[in-house]
Design an enzyme around this catalytic site. Structure first.
Site, short mmCIF file in Angstrom:
data_model
loop_
_atom_site.label_atom_id
_atom_site.label_comp_id
_atom_site.label_asym_id
_atom_site.label_seq_id
_atom_site.Cartn_x
_atom_site.Cartn_y
_atom_site.Cartn_z
CB THR A 1 -5.43 0.62 4.11
OG1 THR A 1 -4.40 -0.22 4.56
CG2 THR A 1 -5.33 2.09 4.68
CG ASP B 1 0.91 2.74 -6.11
OD1 ASP B 1 0.31 3.23 -5.28
OD2 ASP B 1 0.70 1.59 -6.64
CG ASP C 1 9.28 -1.54 -8.79
OD1 ASP C 1 9.23 -1.48 -7.62
OD2 ASP C 1 9.41 -2.51 -9.32
CB VAL C 2 9.81 2.23 -4.17
CG1 VAL C 2 8.65 3.40 -4.26
CG2 VAL C 2 9.25 1.13 -3.46
CG ASN D 1 2.31 5.60 1.91
OD1 ASN D 1 1.80 5.63 3.20
ND2 ASN D 1 1.79 5.31 0.64
CE1 TYR E 1 4.31 -3.69 6.79
CE2 TYR E 1 3.79 -3.79 9.29
CZ TYR E 1 3.75 -3.40 7.99
OH TYR E 1 2.95 -2.16 7.94
CE LYS F 1 6.30 -0.55 7.12
NZ LYS F 1 6.24 0.51 6.20
P1 NAD Z 1 -2.22 -0.15 0.90
O1 NAD Z 1 -1.92 -1.37 0.26
O2 NAD Z 1 -3.63 0.71 0.76
O3 NAD Z 1 -1.39 1.08 -0.14
C1 NAD Z 1 0.08 0.70 -0.65
C2 NAD Z 1 0.21 1.50 -1.85
O4 NAD Z 1 1.58 1.18 -2.08
C3 NAD Z 1 -0.52 0.59 -3.01
O5 NAD Z 1 -1.24 1.38 -3.47
C4 NAD Z 1 0.58 -0.18 -3.75
O6 NAD Z 1 0.16 -0.41 -5.35
C5 NAD Z 1 1.77 0.79 -3.55
N1 NAD Z 1 2.90 -0.14 -3.93
C6 NAD Z 1 3.31 -1.27 -3.40
N2 NAD Z 1 4.26 -1.78 -4.11
C7 NAD Z 1 4.95 -0.75 -4.54
C8 NAD Z 1 6.13 -0.41 -5.30
N3 NAD Z 1 6.98 -1.26 -5.24
N4 NAD Z 1 6.40 0.94 -5.92
C9 NAD Z 1 5.32 1.80 -5.98
N5 NAD Z 1 4.33 1.51 -4.89
C10 NAD Z 1 4.08 0.39 -4.49
O7 NAD Z 1 -1.45 0.39 2.05
P2 NAD Z 1 -1.39 1.46 3.09
O8 NAD Z 1 -2.18 0.81 4.35
O9 NAD Z 1 -2.01 2.73 2.65
O10 NAD Z 1 0.13 1.66 3.50
C11 NAD Z 1 1.04 2.63 3.50
C12 NAD Z 1 2.17 2.53 4.17
O11 NAD Z 1 1.72 2.53 5.80
C13 NAD Z 1 2.83 1.14 4.15
O12 NAD Z 1 4.12 1.49 4.06
C14 NAD Z 1 2.35 0.39 5.40
O13 NAD Z 1 3.59 -0.49 5.66
C15 NAD Z 1 2.23 1.60 6.40
N6 NAD Z 1 1.57 0.96 7.54
C16 NAD Z 1 0.20 0.72 7.34
C17 NAD Z 1 -0.63 0.45 8.43
C18 NAD Z 1 -2.08 -0.06 8.11
O14 NAD Z 1 -2.55 -0.71 9.14
N7 NAD Z 1 -2.69 0.12 7.12
C19 NAD Z 1 0.02 0.57 9.82
C20 NAD Z 1 1.06 0.90 9.67
C21 NAD Z 1 1.94 1.35 8.78
#
Ligand code: NAD
Length: 283
Positions: free
Chosen positions: A195, A46, A68-69, A95, A160, A164
């Protein structure tokens, strides 16, 4: 205890080396916990080092690292470090993602580029790194976390949604390209999930948000029985599927009735969202 242990040991995930990006919180964190419970050997990466260390401590992880992805070198170094410490990864879960929202015209160029970099290029980079290591072994599974927003487009989240939709297209093409390679490639499309990413927003009217643990269960299910994709919640997946058979005007009318027109615009509570937007801006 006995029964629980039987469940843990009988899982096909037992001993599998799993890499999760963005695993310090939210869906990635819940997935790490679920897969550990099913016997997998999990490493999380992360960009948020403070939260990463806390998560590693809570989950009892031996292997974590700053990742950092958007930076190929960082991704390759993290993947190599996991390979050395835990063994060659069997599974990569792409993710990490961010979701700044608001009127398209007010979105700073930097925010748009950052979203494309993390949500799309991060997935492309990770997929290539994993393929390079999995294809020669004719074994492995890459799971890319997309979103229902990649199929049901929402005002106030245009960039966004675009990232996706691109993740869905990329993943499907890679899956077809490697159909007979022994490497599985899958998508997960979550609905609104509780989240920090959805802080200050309300999901579709009349439907509950998913919990991160439900996404984690779906991921575990895909790993145990590989399939091209999973929608979570199933009900929202069915709504999405039904919309495809409706005339456009009816489908868009339904989306408006569910609150889609304002959920990322006037429907946002700015004070509840501020902390997330600030964090996402620094990711
Ligand atoms: P979150 O913000 O709770 O967690 C995301 C994590 O990614 C964080 O810990 C952040 O520090 C990390 N991150 C951000 N940029 C980064 C980088 N450059 N390199 C490495 N890590 C990095 O979000 P979440 O809800 O757990 O989302 C996870 C995935 O699920 C995302 O791809 C999001 O788009 C997708 N998603 C989420 C939802 C939702 O409603 N929460 C719905 C559909 C899809």
């Amino acid at each position: 205890m006995g029964a629980d242990w039987d469940v843990m040991t009988s899982s096909s995930l037992r001993g599998q080396v799993v890499v999760i990006t963005g695993g310090a919180r939210g869906i990635g964190y819940a997935t790490a916990r679920t897969l550990i419970e099913r016997g997998a050997r999990v490493a999380i990466g992360d960009i948020d080092e403070t939260r990463l260390l806390a998560a590693a401590d809570e989950l009892g992880l031996e292997v974590t690292g700053r990742l950092d992805v958007t930076d190929g070198e960082s991704f390759r170094a993290f993947y190599s470090m996991v390979s050395e410490r835990l063994g060659t990864p069997d599974v990569l879960i792409n993710n990490a993602g961010i979701m700044p929202v608001g009127p398209t015209l007010e979105e700073p160029e930097e925010a748009a580029r950052r979203m494309v970099d993390i949500n799309l290029h991060g997935v492309i980079t990770g997929t290539k790194i994993a393929l390079a290591s999995m294809l020669p072994r004719r074994n492995g599974h890459i799971i890319n976390i997309a979103s229902m927003a990649g199929e049901a487009f929402v005002p106030g989240a245009a960039t966004y949604c675009a990232t996706k939709a691109a993740v869905i297209a990329f993943t499907e093409a890679v899956r077809l390209e490697h159909r007979t390679s022994g490497v599985s490639v899958s998508l997960v499309l979550p609905t609104f999930t509780n989240t920090e990413l959805v802080a200050g927003t309300t999901g579709p009217r009349g439907f509950r948000n998913a919990e991160p643990e439900e996404i984690a269960d779906a991921i575990a299910g895909l790993l145990e029985r590989p399939r091209p994709r999973a929608y979570v919640t199933r009900v929202m997946g069915q709504v999405l599927a039904a919309q495809r058979f409706m005339p456009r005007s009816v489908a868009e009318g339904l989306a408006r009735r569910l609150g889609g027109e304002q959920m990322f615009l006037a429907g946002v509570d700015p004070s509840a969202r501020q902390a997330y937007e600030q964090r996402a801006g620094k990711s």
